[in-house]
Design an enzyme around this catalytic site. Structure first.
Site, short mmCIF file in Angstrom:
data_model
loop_
_atom_site.label_atom_id
_atom_site.label_comp_id
_atom_site.label_asym_id
_atom_site.label_seq_id
_atom_site.Cartn_x
_atom_site.Cartn_y
_atom_site.Cartn_z
N ASN A 1 2.13 10.45 6.85
CA ASN A 1 1.27 9.39 7.37
C ASN A 1 1.50 9.41 8.74
O ASN A 1 2.18 8.51 9.02
CB ASN A 1 1.44 8.05 6.48
CG ASN A 1 -0.10 7.39 6.65
OD1 ASN A 1 -0.97 7.62 7.71
ND2 ASN A 1 -0.46 6.67 5.47
N TYR B 1 -15.82 28.52 47.42
CA TYR B 1 -15.02 27.47 46.85
C TYR B 1 -13.90 28.02 45.94
O TYR B 1 -12.95 27.18 45.79
CB TYR B 1 -16.10 26.67 45.78
CG TYR B 1 -17.04 25.61 46.34
CD1 TYR B 1 -17.40 25.85 47.94
CD2 TYR B 1 -17.90 25.18 45.83
CE1 TYR B 1 -18.19 24.96 48.33
CE2 TYR B 1 -18.99 24.34 46.34
CZ TYR B 1 -19.08 24.42 47.59
OH TYR B 1 -20.14 23.36 48.30
N PHE C 1 -1.54 5.47 12.44
CA PHE C 1 -1.78 6.88 12.01
C PHE C 1 -2.98 7.34 12.77
O PHE C 1 -2.88 8.88 12.41
CB PHE C 1 -1.82 6.83 10.71
CG PHE C 1 -2.82 5.98 10.25
CD1 PHE C 1 -4.34 6.24 10.16
CD2 PHE C 1 -2.49 4.91 9.31
CE1 PHE C 1 -5.23 5.42 9.71
CE2 PHE C 1 -3.40 3.95 8.99
CZ PHE C 1 -4.92 4.42 8.91
N TYR D 1 0.84 -1.23 0.10
CA TYR D 1 -0.11 -0.10 -0.02
C TYR D 1 0.77 1.14 -0.12
O TYR D 1 1.88 1.35 0.79
CB TYR D 1 -0.77 -0.04 1.31
CG TYR D 1 -1.65 1.25 1.38
CD1 TYR D 1 -2.82 1.53 0.71
CD2 TYR D 1 -1.42 2.33 2.21
CE1 TYR D 1 -3.56 2.93 0.63
CE2 TYR D 1 -1.77 3.52 2.27
CZ TYR D 1 -2.91 3.71 1.64
OH TYR D 1 -3.85 4.87 1.61
N ARG E 1 -11.45 27.94 48.76
CA ARG E 1 -11.19 26.88 49.48
C ARG E 1 -10.66 25.76 48.82
O ARG E 1 -10.04 24.72 49.09
CB ARG E 1 -12.41 26.69 50.48
CG ARG E 1 -12.42 25.60 51.38
CD ARG E 1 -13.57 25.04 52.04
NE ARG E 1 -14.84 25.81 51.71
CZ ARG E 1 -16.03 25.52 51.87
NH1 ARG E 1 -16.20 24.20 52.15
NH2 ARG E 1 -16.91 26.19 51.65
N GLU F 1 -11.70 5.76 4.70
CA GLU F 1 -11.39 6.27 5.90
C GLU F 1 -12.36 6.89 6.64
O GLU F 1 -12.82 8.19 6.58
CB GLU F 1 -10.18 7.47 5.76
CG GLU F 1 -9.09 6.72 4.86
CD GLU F 1 -7.99 7.74 4.36
OE1 GLU F 1 -8.49 8.90 4.36
OE2 GLU F 1 -7.04 7.17 3.71
N HIS G 1 -1.52 16.42 -1.89
CA HIS G 1 -2.05 16.58 -0.54
C HIS G 1 -1.71 17.81 0.10
O HIS G 1 -1.98 18.00 1.28
CB HIS G 1 -1.50 15.06 0.10
CG HIS G 1 -1.96 14.10 0.08
ND1 HIS G 1 -2.14 13.40 -1.18
CD2 HIS G 1 -2.57 12.99 0.93
CE1 HIS G 1 -2.92 12.35 -1.06
NE2 HIS G 1 -3.08 12.02 0.11
#
Length: 502
Positions: free
Chosen positions: A194, A277, A324, A52, A280, A409, A82
């Site tokens: 990746n 609060y 990944f 792949y 404290r 994906e 990309h």
């Protein structure tokens, strides 16, 4: 010099390179694992088996075979296609952090890349040739594809970089330096992009900043607590030890040190049963936030020393894995964002209390001639506005998933967006804490009894840069001045000296 071996990179190492300009190199012990992985890849390819992203397409194109003479072009095309990010570029220190973490992942020897690629990444880090990386585009699974691709584009001489204070084409910078752009080999493009390195690079810087903010907020708390005449009975050692969370014990110890010898606190101990609060419960809340940061530190340290490539190689075996997927650091980023948001919420509640004369017993809005002067009225508004922004941002990105790559994906982490929002949350919290320093110091102007020596030292440090408020003036410059000193290592060390907390 920081030497990376794939197994022992620390967050402090990342900070040293990203912020302090330390150089980085490959540890001698890692060389053989890199070369062995490369040999394994070439042996597998020679067998003709489909691998792949090496001799197949990507994502839903995984079943499309690529001819042997096109396997290098495949990697070049991957980087180009990309490089699709958008938005303002990440700052240079963040990109340095990302690049170092990515190099450390490749050094582990599961990716099949050459030592030349890793050395080229380190060369760019060491020479401060920093790729221009748009901040949006990653969904935090299949790796931080878009932002890492922009780094890859710069490596091959086609993308832009920041160099010597200018934005330039990386190829032009390499020409000026007499350096050839890098030429990718088989699998090197997909190995580079990746992985979870963008999430991790951002998160590493924010973990460190979160730790700093918690420590420094103990200093601002000291001013506000004594300005509000708080009682320290709730910080008694045995009482806090009865609930032995580590962070709670650390914060309680710091507060006992801070208020030792305070006439204000000693008097309050006699006349007050308990505080609200926001005073404290500080050991319980700050302690829980600290424990969260330390949990995130642990997750992140594991991740930056992990193989997050796909596929992974071991000897003659190659496996398409899911390493990944950014879920571990996506959830950690969301968890820390929630913790830091609530941390800011507690500080803001003290600010509201300190400017309210009915709750504090101090002049309205901390100014003597009130009415004619509004004093510090609006600073609590500013803090409230920032808290509102943080509450909106705190929605967990990892709770969302939008399938990508034609549903191949089909579950993603959105971890990069989770890390990016943490940057903004921490920036807002820093401002809120700075406002507490400002208002806490002003509150002490009206107390007749003496605070502790530690609190007085902190007050004096603030008064070195911000004078008391006698009449109305713009506060923005005062807030910014305090934010600036909070970012200095010397101030952090000063607070550690007063609190013992680090």
């Amino acid at each position: 010099m920081i030497y990376i071996d794939g197994n022992s990179l620390s967050i402090e190492d990342v900070i040293a390179v990203a912020d302090n300009g330390e150089k980085a190199g490959i540890a001698d012990s890692a060389m053989e694992q890199i070369r062995k992985s490369k040999r394994s890849l070439m042996k597998i390819l020679e067998s003709g088996k489909p691998v792949y992203g090496v001799n197949t397409g990507f994502g839903s194109l995984l079943n499309v075979n690529v001819e042997k003479n096109n396997t290098v072009q495949l990697q070049i095309n991957l980087i180009r296609s990309h490089s699709a990010g958008t938005g303002e570029p990440l700052d240079e220190r963040t990109v340095k952090s990302i690049m170092l973490i990515r190099a450390n992942t490749l050094v582990k020897g599961y990716s099949g890349v050459s030592e030349e690629l890793i050395n080229f990444i380190l060369f760019m880090i060491n020479e401060s040739i920093i790729p221009v990386v748009p901040r949006y585009g990653s969904v935090g699974a299949s790796g931080d594809l878009a932002p890492l691709a922009h780094i890859g584009l710069a490596i091959m001489g086609e993308g832009d970089v920041f160099y010597n204070g200018k934005r330039m084409n990386s190829g032009e910078v390499f020409r000026q330096l007499g350096k050839k752009p890098y030429s990718y080999g088989e699998k090197e493009g997909v190995a580079l992009i990746n992985g979870t390195s963008v999430i991790c690079g951002i998160l590493a810087l924010e973990v460190k900043k979160s730790e700093r903010l918690i420590g420094e907020a103990l200093g601002s708390f000291a001013l506000a607590f004594e300005g509000l005449s708080g009682t320290d009975r709730a910080f008694t050692e045995w009482a806090l030890a009865s609930r032995p969370h580590e962070g709670q014990q650390l914060v309680g110890r710091a507060l006992r040190k801070l208020f030792r010898g305070s006439a204000i606190v000693e008097n309050a101990r006699k006349v007050k049963v308990q505080d609200a609060y926001s005073l404290r419960c500080t050991p319980q809340v700050y302690g829980a936030v600290w424990d969260t940061v330390e949990y995130v530190r642990k997750v992140l340290t594991t991740e930056i020393n992990s193989a997050t490539d796909n596929p992974l190689l071991m000897d003659d075996e190659y496996i398409s894995t899911g390493n990944f997927h950014g879920e571990p650091v996506a959830m950690a980023s969301d968890f820390l964002a929630i913790a830091m948001t609530d941390f800011g919420n507690m500080v803001e509640r003290r600010l509201a209390r300190i400017v309210d004369t009915n709750l504090s017993g101090l002049p309205p809005f901390l100014v003597r001639d009130y009415g004619l002067n509004s004093g510090y009225m609006i600073l609590q508004y500013t803090a409230a506005a920032l808290c509102n922004v943080n509450k909106t941002l705190a929605h967990p990105n990892s709770a969302d998933t939008i399938p990508t790559s034609a549903n191949q994906e089909d579950h993603v982490s959105m971890g990069t967006n989770a890390a990016l929002k943490l940057v903004e949350i921490n920036r807002n919290v820093e401002t809120i804490v700075a406002i507490e320093y400002l208002l806490g110091a002003q509150a002490l102007e009206f107390r007749k009894l003496e605070p502790s020596k530690a609190t007085m030292d902190i007050y004096s440090k603030i008064r070195e840069i911000v004078k008391p408020l006698d009449h109305d003036r713009p506060s923005t410059e005062d807030i910014n001045a305090i934010c600036s000193i909070m970012e200095a290592e010397s101030f952090r060390n000063f607070i550690i000296e007063k609190t013992g907390f680090h």
